[in-house]
Each structure stands twice: as structure tokens, then as C-alpha cells.
Design a protein around this motif. Structure first.
Motif, PDB file in Angstrom:
ATOM      1  N   GLN A 275       0.901  -1.507   0.346  1.00  0.00           N
ATOM      2  CA  GLN A 275      -0.040   0.036   0.316  1.00  0.00           C
ATOM      3  C   GLN A 275       0.528   1.368   0.106  1.00  0.00           C
ATOM      4  O   GLN A 275       2.232   1.132   0.847  1.00  0.00           O
ATOM      5  CB  GLN A 275      -1.180  -0.167   1.043  1.00  0.00           C
ATOM      6  CG  GLN A 275      -1.775  -1.109   0.876  1.00  0.00           C
ATOM      7  CD  GLN A 275      -2.786  -1.321   1.949  1.00  0.00           C
ATOM      8  OE1 GLN A 275      -2.173  -0.707   3.768  1.00  0.00           O
ATOM      9  NE2 GLN A 275      -3.693  -2.051   2.327  1.00  0.00           N
ATOM     10  N   PRO A 276       0.718   2.251  -1.041  1.00  0.00           N
ATOM     11  CA  PRO A 276      -0.997   2.358  -1.063  1.00  0.00           C
ATOM     12  C   PRO A 276      -0.756   1.912  -2.747  1.00  0.00           C
ATOM     13  O   PRO A 276      -0.094   2.222  -3.351  1.00  0.00           O
ATOM     14  CB  PRO A 276      -1.210   4.052  -1.117  1.00  0.00           C
ATOM     15  CG  PRO A 276       0.014   4.400  -0.645  1.00  0.00           C
ATOM     16  CD  PRO A 276       0.945   3.506  -0.498  1.00  0.00           C
ATOM     17  N   PHE A 277      -2.040   1.685  -3.417  1.00  0.00           N
ATOM     18  CA  PHE A 277      -2.252   1.300  -4.574  1.00  0.00           C
ATOM     19  C   PHE A 277      -1.982   2.860  -5.321  1.00  0.00           C
ATOM     20  O   PHE A 277      -2.551   3.978  -5.096  1.00  0.00           O
ATOM     21  CB  PHE A 277      -4.212   0.458  -4.783  1.00  0.00           C
ATOM     22  CG  PHE A 277      -3.538   0.403  -6.097  1.00  0.00           C
ATOM     23  CD1 PHE A 277      -3.133  -0.966  -6.457  1.00  0.00           C
ATOM     24  CD2 PHE A 277      -5.228   1.180  -6.531  1.00  0.00           C
ATOM     25  CE1 PHE A 277      -3.213  -0.565  -8.027  1.00  0.00           C
ATOM     26  CE2 PHE A 277      -4.704   0.645  -8.239  1.00  0.00           C
ATOM     27  CZ  PHE A 277      -4.456  -0.028  -8.745  1.00  0.00           C
ATOM     28  N   LEU A 278      -1.489   2.010  -6.495  1.00  0.00           N
ATOM     29  CA  LEU A 278      -1.018   3.757  -8.025  1.00  0.00           C
ATOM     30  C   LEU A 278      -0.193   4.332  -6.918  1.00  0.00           C
ATOM     31  O   LEU A 278      -0.644   5.912  -6.884  1.00  0.00           O
ATOM     32  CB  LEU A 278      -2.594   3.749  -8.410  1.00  0.00           C
ATOM     33  CG  LEU A 278      -3.129   2.757  -9.500  1.00  0.00           C
ATOM     34  CD1 LEU A 278      -4.201   3.443  -9.896  1.00  0.00           C
ATOM     35  CD2 LEU A 278      -1.763   2.395  -9.789  1.00  0.00           C
ATOM     36  N   GLU A 279       0.862   4.149  -5.901  1.00  0.00           N
ATOM     37  CA  GLU A 279       1.089   5.161  -5.018  1.00  0.00           C
ATOM     38  C   GLU A 279       1.601   6.194  -6.075  1.00  0.00           C
ATOM     39  O   GLU A 279       1.766   8.051  -5.657  1.00  0.00           O
ATOM     40  CB  GLU A 279       2.152   4.442  -3.874  1.00  0.00           C
ATOM     41  CG  GLU A 279       2.698   5.715  -3.504  1.00  0.00           C
ATOM     42  CD  GLU A 279       4.310   5.166  -2.103  1.00  0.00           C
ATOM     43  OE1 GLU A 279       4.931   5.526  -1.313  1.00  0.00           O
ATOM     44  OE2 GLU A 279       5.018   3.683  -2.739  1.00  0.00           O
ATOM     45  N   ASN A 280       2.751   6.424  -7.235  1.00  0.00           N
ATOM     46  CA  ASN A 280       3.423   7.066  -8.152  1.00  0.00           C
ATOM     47  C   ASN A 280       2.870   7.446  -9.520  1.00  0.00           C
ATOM     48  O   ASN A 280       3.074   7.623 -10.542  1.00  0.00           O
ATOM     49  CB  ASN A 280       4.424   6.584  -8.508  1.00  0.00           C
ATOM     50  CG  ASN A 280       5.390   6.596  -6.850  1.00  0.00           C
ATOM     51  OD1 ASN A 280       5.814   7.276  -6.834  1.00  0.00           O
ATOM     52  ND2 ASN A 280       5.934   4.913  -6.949  1.00  0.00           N
ATOM     53  N   GLY A 281       1.131   6.882  -9.335  1.00  0.00           N
ATOM     54  CA  GLY A 281       0.115   7.145 -10.781  1.00  0.00           C
ATOM     55  C   GLY A 281       0.378   5.731 -11.778  1.00  0.00           C
ATOM     56  O   GLY A 281       0.826   5.072 -10.976  1.00  0.00           O
ATOM     57  N   TRP A 282      -0.231   5.831 -12.697  1.00  0.00           N
ATOM     58  CA  TRP A 282       0.174   5.102 -13.968  1.00  0.00           C
ATOM     59  C   TRP A 282       1.852   5.421 -14.596  1.00  0.00           C
ATOM     60  O   TRP A 282       1.853   4.493 -15.035  1.00  0.00           O
ATOM     61  CB  TRP A 282      -1.506   5.346 -15.230  1.00  0.00           C
ATOM     62  CG  TRP A 282      -2.318   5.209 -14.086  1.00  0.00           C
ATOM     63  CD1 TRP A 282      -3.639   5.323 -13.576  1.00  0.00           C
ATOM     64  CD2 TRP A 282      -2.669   3.652 -14.329  1.00  0.00           C
ATOM     65  NE1 TRP A 282      -4.390   4.809 -13.414  1.00  0.00           N
ATOM     66  CE2 TRP A 282      -4.180   3.606 -13.588  1.00  0.00           C
ATOM     67  CE3 TRP A 282      -2.404   2.696 -14.408  1.00  0.00           C
ATOM     68  CZ2 TRP A 282      -5.253   2.436 -13.459  1.00  0.00           C
ATOM     69  CZ3 TRP A 282      -3.528   1.424 -14.433  1.00  0.00           C
ATOM     70  CH2 TRP A 282      -4.364   1.258 -13.868  1.00  0.00           C
ATOM     71  N   LYS A 283       1.796   6.476 -14.472  1.00  0.00           N
ATOM     72  CA  LYS A 283       3.076   6.580 -16.115  1.00  0.00           C
ATOM     73  C   LYS A 283       4.486   5.358 -15.527  1.00  0.00           C
ATOM     74  O   LYS A 283       4.433   4.314 -16.276  1.00  0.00           O
ATOM     75  CB  LYS A 283       4.616   8.125 -15.670  1.00  0.00           C
ATOM     76  CG  LYS A 283       5.225   8.128 -16.258  1.00  0.00           C
ATOM     77  CD  LYS A 283       5.495   9.391 -16.110  1.00  0.00           C
ATOM     78  CE  LYS A 283       7.163   9.558 -17.039  1.00  0.00           C
ATOM     79  NZ  LYS A 283       7.491  10.953 -16.754  1.00  0.00           N
ATOM     80  N   PRO A 284       4.381   5.449 -14.384  1.00  0.00           N
ATOM     81  CA  PRO A 284       6.030   4.114 -13.812  1.00  0.00           C
ATOM     82  C   PRO A 284       5.075   2.601 -13.993  1.00  0.00           C
ATOM     83  O   PRO A 284       5.897   1.352 -14.733  1.00  0.00           O
ATOM     84  CB  PRO A 284       6.524   4.197 -11.936  1.00  0.00           C
ATOM     85  CG  PRO A 284       5.034   4.275 -11.701  1.00  0.00           C
ATOM     86  CD  PRO A 284       4.304   5.830 -13.047  1.00  0.00           C
TER      87      PRO A 284
END
Length: 276
Positions: A171-180
Motif C-alpha cells: 500500500q498505497p495502490f497507485l502510489e506514483n500514478g500510472w506513468k511508472p
């Protein structure tokens, strides 16, 4: 071409084992950090699209391997060059995997054994199976599939009951967004191993039930992709994403955490034996 044939189960076994390959033990998809499991699943979806392309070409040329129908498509000379390039690509993949397995064995069990001795041993075994033919390779895959499934279930069970799993590490889910995630999907997870599965276009003409190819290919991709995603999430949950990033073979470290009643320990040997 050989007259020998492989069954749908045998083709599934070698495709499934191939798709898992070294990806099980290396930090696969970790560039997406805590969302590595999601990058693995989306890479699998890309692999399914590639498989449909291979399946379409097989339907057009059901009796020819890849190196045969590229000459039909591109002409005799250009097709021969393209076929040669693919053969060199297959040899490169094989050589790289032999090196990866050699490093795994040296780092885990045979630390004093020269890498060249391990590599030659692996190559000799592969040469012997190839000498016996594709049918023997298929039957060997069936046996190895059973061993791999049993060891996989046992290893996952012991890790789960050992108390080493911490879901907060995911956790957290999608901590750095979709780009990585998207930058990890291409070229990493979609190409390695799913894109490399183009090698099985050389096996498709040997299938004794050509109508089952679609189910075999899709099931092998789905099952291997889910297992890779499960392994990635398990490694992160046990070790944390930072430790997985630093580790060369995180699965060995994950299994090595198992210590039940001071009796069931050192299960990393299971991983090494599975790959041998």
C-alpha cells in the motif's frame, strides 16, 4: 521437419514453464515499485495480443514454423535473412537464460563451482533433449510441470503461514500514478517473457490437435501471468519494495524467511531445485 507430435498438454507445459522462466526469481517489474504486480498483469494482456498475431499466422500456414512462413511472406532471400535473425535472437535468449540460471545456482548453492562448468552442464542436457526430439521435450515438460506446481503451492503456503507477509508493504495502490506502470509494461513486462514467446511459433506445427492451440496459448499466458503477478506481490509483501529492488534474486530471500517452529527452514533450496 520431424514427424513427431506433441499433445495440447505437453505444449501447454513447455509454454507455461517458459513464460515463468527466470522471471520468477528476479525482481520482475519492480520498476513499477509497489504496483509491480499490476504491471505484470497488464504486460500479460499485451502478450495475449501478440499471441493472437502468432495464432493468425499459424492459421494461414499451419504446416510451417516461423522460419518457413517468413519466406512465403517476404520472399526467398529476404525471408531467409529474417529467419536467420530470429534464430540468432532465439540463441541469444537461450544463452542469457543459461547465464541467469548459472548465477542463481552459484549465488545460492554451488558458490565454489566455476560458472563455465554449470553452464556447460546445462547446455549438454538441453542438447541431449533436443537430440531426442520435440516429443521427448514435450513429455519432459509434463513431468516438470507437476514438480513446479507442487513446489509452488508448498512454497506459497509456507510463506503465508510463516507470518512474514505484511500487506502494508503493498500500500498505497497507485502510489506514483500510472506513468511508472506504463513505462514498465513496455518494453519490460510485455517483451520479457511474453514477447519472447514468439519462439513457440517453431513448435505450433508439431501440435497433434491444431484446433486446441488457441486455448493452450491463452491458458498458458493467463496462468503464467497470474503467477508472476502473485510472486511479485508476495516478494514485496514479505521483503518491502526497497529490499526487492536491492535483491538480485528476491524469491530466494522471500522463501528464506520461512521459519516454522525452528524446524521448517532453508526452503530456498526448493526454488533452486525447481529451476534445476
Amino acid at each position: 521437419m520431424e514427424k513427431a507430435k506433441v499433445s495440447a498438454l505437453q505444449l501447454f507445459a513447455i509454454m507455461f514453464i517458459y513464460d515463468l522462466g527466470t522471471e520468477l526469481v528476479i525482481p520482475y517489474g519492480i520498476a513499477a515499485r509497489k504496483d509491480a504486480w499490476l504491471a505484470d498483469l497488464l504486460g500479460m494482456c499485451g502478450g495475449i495480443i501478440l499471441f493472437y498475431i502468432h495464432f493468425f499466422l499459424f492459421r494461414q500456414y499451419p504446416n510451417l514454423p516461423l522460419t518457413g512462413y517468413v519466406r512465403k511472406i517476404f520472399g526467398k532471400y529476404m525471408g531467409w535473412i529474417i529467419g536467420l535473425l530470429y534464430v540468432m535472437y532465439f540463441l541469444y535468449i537461450a544463452a542469457r537464460n543459461v547465464r541467469d540460471f548459472g548465477d542463481l545456482i552459484i549465488s545460492s548453492t554451488l558458490s565454489e563451482t566455476p560458472l563455465v562448468a554449470i553452464s556447460i552442464s546445462l547446455v549438454l542436457v538441453v542438447c541431449y533433449v533436443l537430440y531426442l526430439g520435440v516429443e521427448v521435450a514435450g513429455r519432459t515438460g509434463e513431468i516438470f510441470l507437476i514438480i513446479l506446481i507442487l513446489f509452488g503451492i508448498a512454497g506459497s503456503f509456507f510463506v503465508l503461514v510463516s507470518g512474514s507477509v505484511d500487506l502494508h508493504n503493498l500500500q498505497p495502490f497507485l502510489e506514483n500514478g500510472w506513468k511508472p506502470i506504463f513505462t514498465t509494461i513496455f518494453p519490460e513486462t510485455i517483451n520479457f517473457p511474453f514477447g519472447e514467446a514468439i519462439v513457440f511459433t517453431m513448435f505450433f506445427p508439431y501440435l497433434n490437435q491444431p484446433g486446441s492451440l488457441k486455448k493452450v496459448g491463452l491458458f498458458s499466458l493467463l496462468s503464467s501471468g497470474i503467477i508472476l503477478a502473485w510472486t511479485a506481490s508476495l516478494n514485496i509483501a514479505v521483503l518491502s519494495v526497497e529490499e526487492v529492488e536491492r535483491s538480485t534474486f528476491p524469491l530466494l530471500s522471500t522463501i528464506g524467511k520461512v521459519n516454522l517452529l525452528e524446524f521448517i527452514q532453508r526452503l530456498d533450496a526448493i526454488v533452486v531445485f525447481s529451476f534445476l
